[in-house]
Write a protein that holds these residues in place. Structure first.
Motif, mmCIF file in Angstrom:
data_model
loop_
_atom_site.group_PDB
_atom_site.id
_atom_site.type_symbol
_atom_site.label_atom_id
_atom_site.label_comp_id
_atom_site.label_asym_id
_atom_site.label_seq_id
_atom_site.Cartn_x
_atom_site.Cartn_y
_atom_site.Cartn_z
ATOM 1 N N MET A 14 36.843 30.894 46.878
ATOM 2 C CA MET A 14 36.091 31.195 48.055
ATOM 3 C C MET A 14 35.858 32.747 48.275
ATOM 4 O O MET A 14 34.811 32.967 48.653
ATOM 5 N N ALA A 15 36.595 33.672 47.405
ATOM 6 C CA ALA A 15 36.032 35.218 47.524
ATOM 7 C C ALA A 15 35.385 35.493 46.336
ATOM 8 O O ALA A 15 35.093 36.676 45.890
ATOM 9 N N ALA A 16 34.592 34.334 45.591
ATOM 10 C CA ALA A 16 33.853 34.936 44.550
ATOM 11 C C ALA A 16 32.785 35.913 44.816
ATOM 12 O O ALA A 16 32.393 36.894 44.150
ATOM 13 N N HIS A 17 32.156 35.732 45.992
ATOM 14 C CA HIS A 17 30.923 36.382 46.424
ATOM 15 C C HIS A 17 31.271 37.161 47.777
ATOM 16 O O HIS A 17 30.546 37.516 48.500
ATOM 17 N N ALA A 18 32.598 37.323 48.105
ATOM 18 C CA ALA A 18 32.989 37.827 49.344
ATOM 19 C C ALA A 18 34.054 38.979 49.203
ATOM 20 O O ALA A 18 34.732 39.398 48.011
ATOM 21 N N GLU A 19 34.499 39.417 50.366
ATOM 22 C CA GLU A 19 35.746 40.579 50.164
ATOM 23 C C GLU A 19 36.799 39.962 49.938
ATOM 24 O O GLU A 19 37.477 38.962 50.980
ATOM 25 N N ILE A 20 37.601 40.359 49.092
ATOM 26 C CA ILE A 20 39.194 40.020 48.903
ATOM 27 C C ILE A 20 40.003 41.303 49.082
ATOM 28 O O ILE A 20 39.448 42.372 48.649
ATOM 29 N N THR A 21 41.162 40.863 49.379
ATOM 30 C CA THR A 21 42.217 42.035 49.627
ATOM 31 C C THR A 21 43.366 42.151 48.811
ATOM 32 O O THR A 21 43.936 40.730 48.628
ATOM 33 N N VAL A 22 43.916 43.028 48.293
ATOM 34 C CA VAL A 22 45.320 43.143 47.550
ATOM 35 C C VAL A 22 46.290 43.844 48.426
ATOM 36 O O VAL A 22 45.940 44.975 48.625
ATOM 37 N N SER A 23 47.321 43.176 48.966
ATOM 38 C CA SER A 23 48.349 44.299 49.862
ATOM 39 C C SER A 23 49.717 44.342 49.202
ATOM 40 O O SER A 23 50.442 43.466 49.313
ATOM 41 N N PRO A 24 50.024 45.311 48.238
ATOM 42 C CA PRO A 24 51.315 45.429 47.806
ATOM 43 C C PRO A 24 52.340 46.082 49.213
ATOM 44 O O PRO A 24 51.632 47.056 49.355
ATOM 45 N N MET A 25 53.586 45.562 49.402
ATOM 46 C CA MET A 25 54.194 46.051 50.280
ATOM 47 C C MET A 25 55.702 46.248 50.065
ATOM 48 O O MET A 25 56.311 45.264 49.230
ATOM 49 N N VAL A 26 56.565 46.961 50.719
ATOM 50 C CA VAL A 26 58.020 46.952 50.605
ATOM 51 C C VAL A 26 58.291 46.932 52.194
ATOM 52 O O VAL A 26 57.727 47.574 52.963
ATOM 53 N N GLY A 27 59.716 46.657 52.400
ATOM 54 C CA GLY A 27 60.140 46.280 53.535
ATOM 55 C C GLY A 27 61.672 46.204 53.569
ATOM 56 O O GLY A 27 62.212 46.242 52.773
ATOM 57 N N TYR A 28 62.219 45.617 54.763
ATOM 58 C CA TYR A 28 63.537 45.323 54.876
ATOM 59 C C TYR A 28 63.639 43.902 55.678
ATOM 60 O O TYR A 28 63.068 43.593 56.720
ATOM 61 N N HIS A 29 64.267 42.965 54.848
ATOM 62 C CA HIS A 29 64.592 41.597 55.405
ATOM 63 C C HIS A 29 65.600 41.487 56.100
ATOM 64 O O HIS A 29 66.703 41.699 55.817
#
Length: 346
Positions: free
Chosen positions: A17-32
């Motif tokens: 779907m994102a071949a010609h659209a905006e894609i995002t990558v979100s690396p995150m750290v947290g506390y479960h």
């Protein structure tokens, strides 16, 4: 295995779907923060989310999270906890740097450990609130609080995370300039106002009289015709003086020359046979010149339009043996000629 298949399938669908659209990558750290019924300690969690922005406000996101908590059961050791979800979110205030969002989705969770301290894959649902803060056009800080519901065990987990979101692709379309407003142009129907058979658009001579023949460009058709006027002046014996009785003859030539500016005249001088040839040649030239002088001085004809030539006695028109014949030969004659444009009538 189900968790892995969900992650791979969702990743492929999102990438397509994102071949010609905006894609995002979100690396995150947290506390479960795990539900007490799971009997495992709260633990730090790492996650990675791959997203696709449907439009500036709405996006889809595939998230994978991993934590390695310790079981509270004596001797059970560490637990490997994994979670994969497919979520959709809605951003607010997308024109500002600070963009709060809400998120909802679902997926699978799996926990495994040694000594029986684990559980199989469970279906989960989750909701979240968070915010993006744009640092650059393609980089934003991200913070989130997420609640996770285990649909089989009715357990409730909480996750607090921070990270960054990197965006690429999906350049905004160039602004389209408003179309210029074109004023309506009045279309004039071509006609033939002077009724000469040539349309106005091609008519170079509008207003041509209907009685004349016209050319293809609407101008009167003309022909060049030659006009001429003859003159005959007689002289007394051995004289080159122009007698008044011949003024009308000379005036007729002058009128033609004035009416037709391109016309010219040749004046010829002649004598009878008496006298030597050389004398007669000179006398005939003086007679021709005398007529030319009258045209120039009395009628204002330009001298360069007049030519003169004396022929002596070489061209008699009558018998030189008689007095009457010799009188006719003592003469000057002229022919004035010019061309005139004549309009062709229908």
């Amino acid at each position: 295995m189900k968790l892995h298949r969900l992650a791979v399938a969702t990743f492929l669908a999102t990438a397509a779907m994102a071949a010609h659209a905006e894609i995002t990558v979100s690396p995150m750290v947290g506390y479960h923060m795990f539900d007490n019924d799971k009997n495992i300690d709260d633990e730090a969690e790492s996650s990675l989310a791959l997203g696709y922005r449907v439009n500036p406000n709405v996006g889809l996101e595939l998230r994978y999270g991993f934590a390695n908590p310790t079981s509270k059961t004596s001797g059970a050791g560490d637990v490997r906890h994994e979670m994969a979800t497919l979520d959709t979110y809605y951003r607010f205030n997308v024109e500002n740097k600070l963009q709060p969002y809400v998120l909802i989705g679902g997926g699978l969770a799996r926990g495994t450990g040694s000594g029986g301290a684990g559980y199989v894959e469970h279906t989960i649902a989750n909701v979240a609130i968070g915010t993006f803060y744009e640092i650059y056009d393609n980089l934003a800080f991200r913070a989130e609080l997420r609640g996770v519901e285990d649909m089989q065990e009715s357990d409730h987990d909480g996750i607090a995370s921070i990270g960054v979101t990197y965006s690429f692709g999906g350049a905004e379309p160039a602004a389209i300039a408003p179309a210029a407003v074109v004023a309506p142009v009045a279309v004039k129907v071509d006609g033939d106002d002077d009724k000469d058979g040539v349309l106005n658009s091609a008519d170079k001579c509008p207003g041509t009289p209907t009685a004349v023949v016209v050319t293809a460009d609407g101008c009167p058709k003309v022909l060049m015709e030659t006009v001429s006027r003859e003159m005959r002046v007689l002289f007394d014996t051995d004289k080159s003086i122009v007698k008044p009785e011949f003024n009308d003859e000379i005036e007729g030539v002058a009128k033609l020359l004035k009416e037709y500016p391109t016309a010219t005249v040749e004046i010829q001088g002649h004598t009878d046979s008496r006298g030597s040839a050389s004398y007669n040649d000179a006398l005939s030239q003086r007679r021709a010149d005398a007529i030319a002088n009258v045209l120039v001085k009395n009628y204002g004809i330009a001298a360069n339009r007049i030519s003169t030539k004396g022929y002596g006695a070489s061209q008699p028109v009558a018998d030189n043996k008689t007095a009457e014949g010799r009188a006719k030969n003592r003469r000057s004659v002229a022919v004035a000629e010019g061309e005139v444009k004549v309009t062709v009538k229908k």
